[in-house]
Design a protein around this motif. Structure first.
Motif, short mmCIF file in Angstrom:
data_model
loop_
_atom_site.label_atom_id
_atom_site.label_comp_id
_atom_site.label_asym_id
_atom_site.label_seq_id
_atom_site.Cartn_x
_atom_site.Cartn_y
_atom_site.Cartn_z
N GLN A 1 -13.90 12.55 -37.14
CA GLN A 1 -13.91 11.17 -36.68
C GLN A 1 -14.26 11.09 -35.21
OE1 GLN A 1 -14.02 8.67 -38.58
NE2 GLN A 1 -13.98 7.10 -37.03
N LEU A 2 -13.71 11.98 -34.40
CA LEU A 2 -14.04 11.99 -32.97
C LEU A 2 -15.52 12.25 -32.75
CD1 LEU A 2 -11.02 13.91 -31.42
CD2 LEU A 2 -11.65 11.52 -31.03
N LYS A 3 -16.09 13.16 -33.53
CA LYS A 3 -17.53 13.43 -33.42
C LYS A 3 -18.34 12.19 -33.76
CE LYS A 3 -17.14 18.25 -34.74
NZ LYS A 3 -17.36 19.18 -35.84
N SER A 4 -17.92 11.46 -34.77
CA SER A 4 -18.68 10.27 -35.18
C SER A 4 -18.61 9.16 -34.13
CB SER A 4 -18.19 9.75 -36.53
OG SER A 4 -16.96 9.07 -36.40
N VAL A 5 -17.53 9.14 -33.35
CA VAL A 5 -17.41 8.15 -32.28
C VAL A 5 -18.41 8.46 -31.16
CG1 VAL A 5 -15.84 7.30 -30.48
CG2 VAL A 5 -15.04 7.53 -32.82
N GLY A 6 -18.67 9.74 -30.94
CA GLY A 6 -19.71 10.15 -30.01
C GLY A 6 -19.29 10.26 -28.56
N VAL A 7 -18.00 10.28 -28.29
CA VAL A 7 -17.53 10.43 -26.92
C VAL A 7 -16.21 11.19 -26.97
CG1 VAL A 7 -16.32 8.20 -26.92
CG2 VAL A 7 -17.06 9.16 -24.76
N GLY A 8 -15.93 11.95 -25.93
CA GLY A 8 -14.69 12.69 -25.89
C GLY A 8 -13.49 11.75 -25.86
N VAL A 9 -12.40 12.20 -26.46
CA VAL A 9 -11.23 11.33 -26.58
C VAL A 9 -10.64 10.98 -25.22
CG1 VAL A 9 -9.47 13.12 -26.92
CG2 VAL A 9 -9.19 10.89 -27.96
N ALA A 10 -10.63 11.90 -24.28
CA ALA A 10 -10.11 11.59 -22.94
C ALA A 10 -11.00 10.56 -22.25
CB ALA A 10 -10.01 12.86 -22.10
N ASP A 11 -12.30 10.70 -22.40
CA ASP A 11 -13.22 9.72 -21.81
C ASP A 11 -13.06 8.36 -22.47
OD1 ASP A 11 -14.31 11.61 -20.08
OD2 ASP A 11 -15.86 12.20 -21.52
N LEU A 12 -12.76 8.36 -23.75
CA LEU A 12 -12.59 7.11 -24.48
C LEU A 12 -11.27 6.43 -24.11
CD1 LEU A 12 -13.69 5.20 -26.69
CD2 LEU A 12 -12.38 6.55 -28.33
N LEU A 13 -10.17 7.18 -24.14
CA LEU A 13 -8.85 6.58 -23.95
C LEU A 13 -8.44 6.42 -22.49
CD1 LEU A 13 -6.86 8.28 -26.83
CD2 LEU A 13 -7.86 5.99 -26.78
N LEU A 14 -9.06 7.19 -21.60
CA LEU A 14 -8.77 7.07 -20.18
C LEU A 14 -10.07 6.84 -19.40
CD1 LEU A 14 -6.16 9.95 -19.73
CD2 LEU A 14 -5.72 7.49 -19.71
N PRO A 15 -10.69 5.70 -19.62
CA PRO A 15 -11.97 5.47 -18.95
C PRO A 15 -11.81 5.41 -17.43
CG PRO A 15 -11.16 3.44 -19.95
CD PRO A 15 -10.25 4.54 -20.39
N GLU A 16 -12.87 5.83 -16.75
CA GLU A 16 -12.86 5.80 -15.29
C GLU A 16 -13.70 4.67 -14.75
OE1 GLU A 16 -13.80 9.61 -13.62
OE2 GLU A 16 -12.39 10.65 -14.91
N LYS A 17 -14.60 4.14 -15.58
CA LYS A 17 -15.52 3.11 -15.12
C LYS A 17 -15.53 1.95 -16.11
CE LYS A 17 -18.38 6.42 -12.76
NZ LYS A 17 -19.62 7.11 -12.63
N PRO A 18 -15.96 0.78 -15.67
CA PRO A 18 -16.02 -0.38 -16.56
C PRO A 18 -16.82 -0.13 -17.85
CG PRO A 18 -16.25 -1.11 -14.31
CD PRO A 18 -16.27 0.40 -14.29
N ALA A 19 -17.89 0.64 -17.76
CA ALA A 19 -18.68 0.93 -18.97
C ALA A 19 -17.84 1.65 -20.02
CB ALA A 19 -19.92 1.75 -18.61
N GLY A 20 -16.97 2.56 -19.58
CA GLY A 20 -16.09 3.27 -20.50
C GLY A 20 -15.07 2.36 -21.14
N LEU A 21 -14.52 1.43 -20.36
CA LEU A 21 -13.57 0.46 -20.91
C LEU A 21 -14.26 -0.46 -21.90
CD1 LEU A 21 -10.73 -0.66 -21.00
CD2 LEU A 21 -11.27 -2.03 -18.95
N ARG A 22 -15.48 -0.86 -21.60
CA ARG A 22 -16.23 -1.69 -22.56
C ARG A 22 -16.47 -0.93 -23.86
NH1 ARG A 22 -18.80 -3.33 -17.55
NH2 ARG A 22 -18.38 -5.55 -17.22
N ARG A 23 -16.77 0.35 -23.77
CA ARG A 23 -16.99 1.18 -24.97
C ARG A 23 -15.71 1.23 -25.81
NH1 ARG A 23 -17.21 6.42 -23.23
NH2 ARG A 23 -19.09 5.92 -22.11
N LEU A 24 -14.56 1.43 -25.17
CA LEU A 24 -13.29 1.47 -25.88
C LEU A 24 -13.03 0.16 -26.61
CD1 LEU A 24 -10.54 2.74 -26.57
CD2 LEU A 24 -9.71 1.90 -24.36
N VAL A 25 -13.27 -0.95 -25.94
CA VAL A 25 -13.05 -2.26 -26.57
C VAL A 25 -14.04 -2.47 -27.72
CG1 VAL A 25 -13.12 -4.76 -26.19
CG2 VAL A 25 -11.97 -3.27 -24.54
N GLU A 26 -15.29 -2.08 -27.55
CA GLU A 26 -16.28 -2.23 -28.62
C GLU A 26 -15.86 -1.47 -29.88
OE1 GLU A 26 -20.21 -1.12 -27.35
OE2 GLU A 26 -20.16 -2.56 -25.69
#
Length: 169
Positions: free
Chosen positions: A29-54
């Motif tokens: 499932q993590l592979k299908s999401v296409g981003v590392g779980v730490a990057d997804l759940l602990l975003p550092e930039k607005p683009a990462g937070l937008r990805r999490l919400v999407e």
């Protein structure tokens, strides 16, 4: 808690959870999401937070209209406070083998799942329902994602109230 203190926990509600899925299912499932779980759940930039919400919210859009300064404030408060500890917790949860053998509980259990969940697909809910036994009921909320409480708050509220509160006669 329900397993350890069954006399104190009468009913259990689980919503869109990876509880009970195998390590292979999690990694696939993590592979299908296409981003590392730490990057997804602990975003550092607005683009990462937008990805999490999407990925989490089906109906409400992607925060594309939210200004970056607002998202930076949110990231500072929610992700950067105790960031090191949050990263260590994520690493621990991801690297330690999890026990797939979910025990059937003595309590009634309500599973709530969005049919459009991109984080933990509906198939996870069906497996969990089977593993938890005959006292487990699955309620699927149509047109809702992982954050069904955001997509369909009234439906989630009604399901939980109907399950937890005794029936009025």
């Amino acid at each position: 808690m329900a397993e350890i203190y069954p006399e104190m926990v009468e009913k259990v509600v689980i919503m869109s959870s990876g509880v009970g899925c195998t390590d292979d299912q999690k990694w696939d499932q993590l592979k299908s999401v296409g981003v590392g779980v730490a990057d997804l759940l602990l975003p550092e930039k607005p683009a990462g937070l937008r990805r999490l919400v999407e990925l989490s919210v089906h109906k409400c859009g992607s925060l594309k209209w939210a200004p970056d300064f607002t998202l930076h404030e949110f990231i500072d408060e929610m992700c950067n406070t105790n960031r090191k500890q949050k990263q260590e917790l994520l690493e621990h949860l991801l690297t330690n083998k999890t026990e797939h053998n979910i025990q059937s509980l003595s309590q009634e259990i309500l599973l709530i799942w969005g049919d459009k969940d991109k984080i933990f697909p509906l198939s996870f809910a069906h497996h969990l329902q089977r593993d938890l036994g005959p006292r487990c009921k699955l309620e699927v909320i149509e047109d809702s994602g992982h954050a069904a409480n955001i997509d369909s708050p009234d439906s989630v509220d009604a399901l939980i109230k109907g399950f937890i509160l005794p029936c009025e006669v």
